[in-house]
Design a protein around this motif. Structure first.
Motif, PDB file in Angstrom:
ATOM      1  N   MET A  50       0.844  -1.194   0.000  1.00 42.58           N
ATOM      2  CA  MET A  50       0.000   0.000   0.000  1.00 42.58           C
ATOM      3  C   MET A  50       0.880   1.244   0.000  1.00 42.58           C
ATOM      4  N   ASN A  51       0.543   2.196  -0.845  1.00 40.50           N
ATOM      5  CA  ASN A  51       1.287   3.447  -0.928  1.00 40.50           C
ATOM      6  C   ASN A  51       0.598   4.506  -0.071  1.00 40.50           C
ATOM      7  N   THR A  52       1.331   5.101   0.862  1.00 36.09           N
ATOM      8  CA  THR A  52       0.766   6.142   1.723  1.00 36.09           C
ATOM      9  C   THR A  52       1.173   7.511   1.206  1.00 36.09           C
ATOM     10  N   MET A  53       0.200   8.398   1.051  1.00 39.18           N
ATOM     11  CA  MET A  53       0.460   9.764   0.594  1.00 39.18           C
ATOM     12  C   MET A  53      -0.014  10.734   1.677  1.00 39.18           C
ATOM     13  N   ASN A  54       0.747  11.792   1.870  1.00 39.66           N
ATOM     14  CA  ASN A  54       0.443  12.734   2.949  1.00 39.66           C
ATOM     15  C   ASN A  54       0.048  14.103   2.427  1.00 39.66           C
ATOM     16  N   GLY A  55      -0.895  14.724   3.129  1.00 42.75           N
ATOM     17  CA  GLY A  55      -1.298  16.086   2.804  1.00 42.75           C
ATOM     18  C   GLY A  55      -1.757  16.779   4.067  1.00 42.75           C
TER      19      GLY A  55
END
Length: 208
Positions: free
Chosen positions: A1-6
């Motif tokens: 799973m790829n985690t992206m942050n904002g």
């Protein structure tokens, strides 16, 4: 799973199907044309009228439940009807520029002024001007907007950015949340997301 942050700008957790929204960029050339200034001003008046009706529609739909946030669109109306802005557009028309460029050039001057200010809040207001400009140019050029009120159920809207008018038209029953590459916590889009109860994360780099 790829985690992206904002940056979370509206609380909540949502799980659904990603619906990617690539907004069409309106290209405007800077050429002059042979259309008379009178004809251009007539088209401008009609386009201003249509744009005003769209803004008023957003205001009325929000006013029922979110009076304070609805005032965002009252501010949009004031910008649209600003006499200095309209006078600049008419000066550009008299210089022979095509109508779309006459409008865009006038707005661009105001946008650059806001973007050059130190305040992040004022920089975000430049996005409001660009939202109004987009609506006005679409009416001048007869380019319809994508209807974001008709997204399927269980949607997570994924986009480069969303304008206040985009956000105001979302159907809360079908759109469970949204994520954008751009935007910040002081944007009117973020404020509307929170008011409408739509979980939202902005500033997610390389999202699309």
């Amino acid at each position: 799973m790829n985690t992206m942050n904002g940056v979370g700008v509206s609380k909540g957790i949502a799980i659904g199907a990603a619906r990617v929204y690539y907004k069409e960029k309106i290209e405007v050339n800077s050429g002059k044309d042979s259309v008379s200034p009178q004809d251009k001003e007539a088209i401008l008046e009609e386009s201003l009228k249509k744009t005003k009706e769209e803004i008023e529609s957003n205001y009325e739909s929000l006013k029922k439940t979110n009076q304070q946030e609805a005032e965002i669109f009252e501010a949009h109306l004031l910008i649209l009807e600003d006499p200095t802005l309209q006078e600049k557009i008419k000066e550009n028309i008299k210089s022979g520029y095509n109508l779309a460029y006459a409008v865009k050039s006038a707005f661009d001057g105001f946008v650059e002024t806001l973007k050059n200010l130190q305040s992040d809040y004022m920089k975000e207001r430049a996005q409001d001007l660009l939202d109004i400009l987009d609506s006005l140019l679409r009416n001048i050029l007869n380019k319809p907007k994508v209807d974001l009120s008709k997204l399927p159920a269980n949607s997570i809207l994924v986009a480069e950015d969303l304008t206040p008018s985009d956000t105001a038209t979302l159907d809360r029953k079908n759109v469970l949340g949204f994520i954008t590459e751009k935007g910040g916590p002081t944007s009117h889009t973020a404020i509307l997301a929170e008011a409408l109860g739509i979980p939202a994360v902005v500033g997610v780099k390389a999202l699309l």
